[in-house]
Design an enzyme around this catalytic site. Structure first.
Site, short mmCIF file in Angstrom:
data_model
loop_
_atom_site.label_atom_id
_atom_site.label_comp_id
_atom_site.label_asym_id
_atom_site.label_seq_id
_atom_site.Cartn_x
_atom_site.Cartn_y
_atom_site.Cartn_z
N ASN A 13 -43.69 -9.88 -6.04
CA ASN A 13 -42.94 -9.34 -4.98
C ASN A 13 -43.96 -8.36 -3.95
O ASN A 13 -44.02 -7.11 -4.47
CB ASN A 13 -41.53 -7.97 -5.05
CG ASN A 13 -41.02 -7.46 -4.01
OD1 ASN A 13 -41.06 -8.46 -2.95
ND2 ASN A 13 -40.21 -6.58 -4.55
N LYS A 15 -43.89 -6.96 -1.40
CA LYS A 15 -42.97 -6.20 -0.20
C LYS A 15 -43.67 -6.41 0.80
O LYS A 15 -43.43 -7.64 1.62
CB LYS A 15 -43.29 -4.80 -0.83
CG LYS A 15 -42.45 -5.50 -2.18
CD LYS A 15 -42.76 -3.53 -3.05
CE LYS A 15 -42.07 -3.31 -4.75
NZ LYS A 15 -41.88 -2.14 -5.18
N HIS A 98 -32.50 -5.73 -4.00
CA HIS A 98 -33.87 -4.84 -5.53
C HIS A 98 -33.16 -2.92 -4.78
O HIS A 98 -33.13 -3.31 -3.64
CB HIS A 98 -34.83 -5.15 -4.15
CG HIS A 98 -36.42 -4.28 -4.58
ND1 HIS A 98 -36.62 -3.29 -4.32
CD2 HIS A 98 -37.22 -4.56 -5.51
CE1 HIS A 98 -37.99 -3.10 -5.30
NE2 HIS A 98 -38.03 -4.19 -5.79
N GLU A 100 -35.05 -1.06 -3.14
CA GLU A 100 -35.10 -0.55 -1.96
C GLU A 100 -34.51 -1.38 -1.29
O GLU A 100 -34.72 -0.39 0.16
CB GLU A 100 -37.00 -1.30 -1.73
CG GLU A 100 -37.90 -0.30 -2.68
CD GLU A 100 -39.71 -1.30 -2.90
OE1 GLU A 100 -39.44 -1.54 -1.90
OE2 GLU A 100 -39.97 -0.72 -3.93
N GLU A 170 -35.04 -3.27 -13.05
CA GLU A 170 -36.58 -2.19 -13.01
C GLU A 170 -35.58 -0.96 -12.40
O GLU A 170 -35.08 -0.46 -11.64
CB GLU A 170 -37.10 -3.26 -10.96
CG GLU A 170 -37.30 -4.43 -11.08
CD GLU A 170 -37.92 -4.72 -9.96
OE1 GLU A 170 -39.02 -4.59 -10.04
OE2 GLU A 170 -37.53 -4.24 -9.01
N GLY A 176 -43.43 1.48 -8.38
CA GLY A 176 -44.79 1.82 -7.44
C GLY A 176 -45.31 3.92 -8.46
O GLY A 176 -45.30 4.32 -7.13
N SER A 215 -43.71 -0.86 -12.46
CA SER A 215 -45.25 -0.71 -12.88
C SER A 215 -46.15 -0.91 -14.03
O SER A 215 -46.55 -0.45 -14.40
CB SER A 215 -45.87 1.40 -13.35
OG SER A 215 -45.12 1.41 -11.96
N GLY A 236 -44.39 -5.58 -8.77
CA GLY A 236 -45.11 -5.22 -7.11
C GLY A 236 -46.47 -4.65 -7.04
O GLY A 236 -47.46 -5.87 -6.52
P1 13P Z 1 -44.64 -1.68 -8.94
O1 13P Z 1 -45.32 -2.87 -9.36
O2 13P Z 1 -45.46 -1.64 -7.00
O3 13P Z 1 -44.22 -0.37 -9.72
O4 13P Z 1 -42.93 -2.20 -8.03
C1 13P Z 1 -41.67 -3.16 -8.96
C2 13P Z 1 -40.93 -3.54 -8.06
O5 13P Z 1 -40.32 -3.05 -7.24
C3 13P Z 1 -40.89 -5.45 -8.20
O6 13P Z 1 -40.21 -5.64 -7.15
#
Ligand code: 13P
Length: 269
Positions: A13, A15, A98, A100, A170, A176, A215, A236
């Site tokens: 992803n 983003k 997601h 976010e 997640e 993140g 992560s 991510g």
């Molecule tokens: P990170 O791997 O940066 O923690 O992000 C995970 C994520 O939100 C994937 O959709």
């Protein structure tokens, strides 16, 4: 029930990151490291790059998807992108729910369920994201939160819709942040989700790929991916670096070979 092993799925992803040049270079580097016959590899770039990448991706056997879609089919919804549009530019998958989107765009469980339904109706494979916040985990609400998120989709779309879908667990506190769920914490929630689905259909629950996200990096991927109910990763930050993303793909292939327990049988919970 049957005993077909689940194939790992490693999804990136991206983003809201990248540019045309970066997107092309990243996909070229992943393609060069392949082919990865023993894993499904999915990239999810920002909308404007999907069409641009489709030929590179499809000729290499990679999968491509969007990060969101509108719950509506078409019409006066400024700024939105429909499932049919994603299909039109070559996407086969789409993220729904997601954290976010839930957090910054106020998407409720009901909106997420409507998006899941719209994705399936358009012929896309929805990747349903679920997970608890740090406060919810500390309050012992992880299973309640995750089951409400899954149940909202089940009650709108039915269990059959999960026959052609993916779930991604997640934990919000791990996204993140560099904090990662321990393999035990992640496995426990993955098994819980599978059991929840198995109440409705054990075959579908046994076959569905359930990804871990939050992560995931080359350093922690093998331990997570070796867990019985962890069938891949939703990555991510590390998906933006070809060497890290490829290392996670390789870890999924290595661990899927060894985890004989990763069978598609699931007991109702
Ligand atoms: P990170 O791997 O940066 O923690 O992000 C995970 C994520 O939100 C994937 O959709």
């Amino acid at each position: 029930m049957n005993d077909m092993p689940r194939k790992p799925l490693i999804a990136g992803n991206w983003k809201m990151n990248g540019s045309v040049a970066m997107a092309e270079a990243l996909v070229d580097a992943i393609v060069e490291a392949g082919p990865f016959a023993a894993a499904d590899v999915l990239v999810m770039p920002p909308f404007p790059y999907i069409d641009r990448l489709r030929s590179r991706v499809s000729s290499a056997g990679l999968l491509i998807g969007g990060q969101d879609l509108s719950p509506h089919e078409s019409g006066a919804y400024t700024g939105e992108v429909s499932g049919a549009m994603l299909v039109d530019v070559g996407a086969g998958y789409v993220l729904v729910g997601h954290s976010e989107r839930r957090q910054y765009h106020g998407e409720s469980d009901d909106v997420v369920a409507a998006k899941f339904e719209a994705a399936a109706a358009a012929g896309l494979k929805p990747v349903l994201c679920v997970g608890e916040s740090r406060e919810q985990r500390e309050a012992g609400q992880t299973e309640a939160v995750v089951s409400a998120q899954v149940d909202a989709v089940l009650s709108r779309c039915g269990i059959a819709a999960f026959g052609d879908a993916v779930v991604a667990y997640e934990p919000v506190w791990a996204i993140g942040t560099g904090l990662v769920a321990t393999p035990e914490q992640a496995q426990q929630v993955h098994a819980f989700i599978r059991a929840r689905l198995a109440r409705h259909d054990a075959t579908i629950a046994g076959r569905i790929q359930i990804l871990y996200g939050g992560s995931m990096k080359p350093q922690n991927a093998s331990d997570l991916l070796a867990c019985e109910d962890i069938d891949g990763g939703l990555i991510g930050g590390a998906s933006l670096k070809a060497d890290e993303f490829v290392a996670i793909i390789m870890a999924s292939i290595m661990t899927s070979g060894t985890a004989s327990a990763k069978q598609s049988d699931a007991a109702p919970g």
